[in-house]
Motif scaffolding. Structure first.
Motif, PDB file in Angstrom:
ATOM      1  N   GLN A 116      -6.810  -6.632  -5.436  1.00  0.00           N
ATOM      2  CA  GLN A 116      -6.087  -5.584  -4.899  1.00  0.00           C
ATOM      3  C   GLN A 116      -4.487  -6.113  -4.577  1.00  0.00           C
ATOM      4  O   GLN A 116      -3.811  -5.404  -4.470  1.00  0.00           O
ATOM      5  N   MET A 117      -4.386  -7.462  -4.781  1.00  0.00           N
ATOM      6  CA  MET A 117      -3.078  -7.990  -3.992  1.00  0.00           C
ATOM      7  C   MET A 117      -2.362  -8.899  -5.200  1.00  0.00           C
ATOM      8  O   MET A 117      -1.152  -9.004  -5.169  1.00  0.00           O
ATOM      9  N   GLU A 124       2.520  -8.547   0.836  1.00  0.00           N
ATOM     10  CA  GLU A 124       1.893  -7.536   1.749  1.00  0.00           C
ATOM     11  C   GLU A 124       0.641  -8.130   2.488  1.00  0.00           C
ATOM     12  O   GLU A 124       0.227  -9.144   1.992  1.00  0.00           O
ATOM     13  N   PHE A 125       0.685  -7.673   3.753  1.00  0.00           N
ATOM     14  CA  PHE A 125      -0.506  -7.998   4.499  1.00  0.00           C
ATOM     15  C   PHE A 125      -1.700  -7.166   4.838  1.00  0.00           C
ATOM     16  O   PHE A 125      -1.332  -6.013   5.274  1.00  0.00           O
ATOM     17  N   GLU A 140      -7.578  -2.219   4.726  1.00  0.00           N
ATOM     18  CA  GLU A 140      -6.426  -1.566   4.822  1.00  0.00           C
ATOM     19  C   GLU A 140      -5.208  -2.469   4.448  1.00  0.00           C
ATOM     20  O   GLU A 140      -5.085  -3.699   5.134  1.00  0.00           O
ATOM     21  N   SER A 141      -4.202  -2.094   3.923  1.00  0.00           N
ATOM     22  CA  SER A 141      -2.879  -2.844   3.878  1.00  0.00           C
ATOM     23  C   SER A 141      -1.963  -2.266   5.130  1.00  0.00           C
ATOM     24  O   SER A 141      -1.760  -1.092   5.374  1.00  0.00           O
ATOM     25  N   ARG A 155      -0.416  -6.355  18.009  1.00  0.00           N
ATOM     26  CA  ARG A 155      -1.072  -5.114  18.397  1.00  0.00           C
ATOM     27  C   ARG A 155      -1.277  -4.020  17.682  1.00  0.00           C
ATOM     28  O   ARG A 155      -2.414  -3.306  18.007  1.00  0.00           O
ATOM     29  N   GLU A 156      -0.724  -4.038  16.414  1.00  0.00           N
ATOM     30  CA  GLU A 156      -1.263  -2.896  15.462  1.00  0.00           C
ATOM     31  C   GLU A 156      -2.685  -3.210  14.751  1.00  0.00           C
ATOM     32  O   GLU A 156      -3.381  -2.337  14.467  1.00  0.00           O
ATOM     33  N   VAL A 157      -2.835  -4.563  14.612  1.00  0.00           N
ATOM     34  CA  VAL A 157      -4.008  -5.190  14.093  1.00  0.00           C
ATOM     35  C   VAL A 157      -5.059  -4.829  14.995  1.00  0.00           C
ATOM     36  O   VAL A 157      -6.339  -4.171  14.813  1.00  0.00           O
TER      37      VAL A 157
END
Length: 224
Positions: A116-117, A124-125, A140-141, A155-157
């Motif tokens: 994928q990476m 990219e995380f 999900e990236s 907080r998004e994770v």
């Protein structure tokens, strides 16, 4: 002389059927993908020419559309065919992961994340969200660009983990330089995410750093 006039044991397709794909060279595998050569050159000859021109199999597989289509004997149809083949491979790896416990297949997780990476030209995380049995829910990236403690938002994770009903996560990011050795910033990001996710009873099982041909596991180093 065309490949169809070669001894049967030397023809790539027949060799694959008799001995398995692993017995073929890069050029022979690529020749099967190409199917036909060009005037004066067999498919195997063309495959060898392409590998030499691109600098190897990986560079060929990761070439952008313009570079790919400029090569003699290729074009948009072959580019589309190659992209479909690569995506099928990634989905096959994902389906293998989805059938079992991610913790029991660390090599498969590394292989999947690398597929994928590894080819990305930017940092990219990404996150593998897992259920309470450590089965894959989704990959999900989430963040892109130069990664540091200010550009990865716990907080998004956490929000996404709650939306998906995840009980655990595996973190991953790539190093475009090709060197997989984690930095101090990578370790700080991991600690911040562990602390934030622990508030919602979501465990961080591992953090993988993907380089060129190498994937480093924080868990294997005792860092999570």
């Amino acid at each position: 002389m065309g490949i169809n006039h070669w001894p049967e044991g030397e023809r790539p397709r027949e060799k694959l059927l008799n001995l398995g794909a692993q017995a073929l060279s890069d050029a022979e595998l690529l020749a099967i993908f190409l199917r036909v050569g060009v005037q004066g050159r067999s498919a195997v000859d063309l495959a060898r020419d392409l590998l030499s021109a691109f600098g190897g199999l990986r560079q060929f597989l990761e070439a952008d559309q313009v570079r790919f289509c400029e090569a003699h004997g290729l074009g948009n149809a072959k580019y589309a065919q190659l992209q479909a083949t690569l995506e099928l491979s990634r989905r096959h790896l994902a389906s293998q992961l989805a059938r079992g416990n991610a913790l029991t297949s660390p090599a498969l997780v590394k292989h999947y994340l690398s597929s994928q990476m590894r080819h990305l030209g930017h940092e990219e995380f990404a996150v593998l969200f897992l259920d309470t049995q450590h089965r894959i829910i989704r990959y999900e990236s989430l963040f892109r660009g130069t990664l540091d403690s200010a550009s990865v938002y716990p907080r998004e994770v956490a929000k996404r983990a709650l939306e998906l009903g995840a009980g655990a996560v595996i973190l991953a990011h790539n190093h475009p330089s090709g060197i997989a050795e984690p930095s101090d910033a990578d370790r700080r990001i991991t600690e911040r995410l562990k602390e934030a996710l622990a508030l919602f009873e979501v465990r961080v099982l591992d953090h993988f750093v993907v380089g060129d041909g190498e994937v480093v596991s924080f868990a294997e180093r005792g860092w999570v």
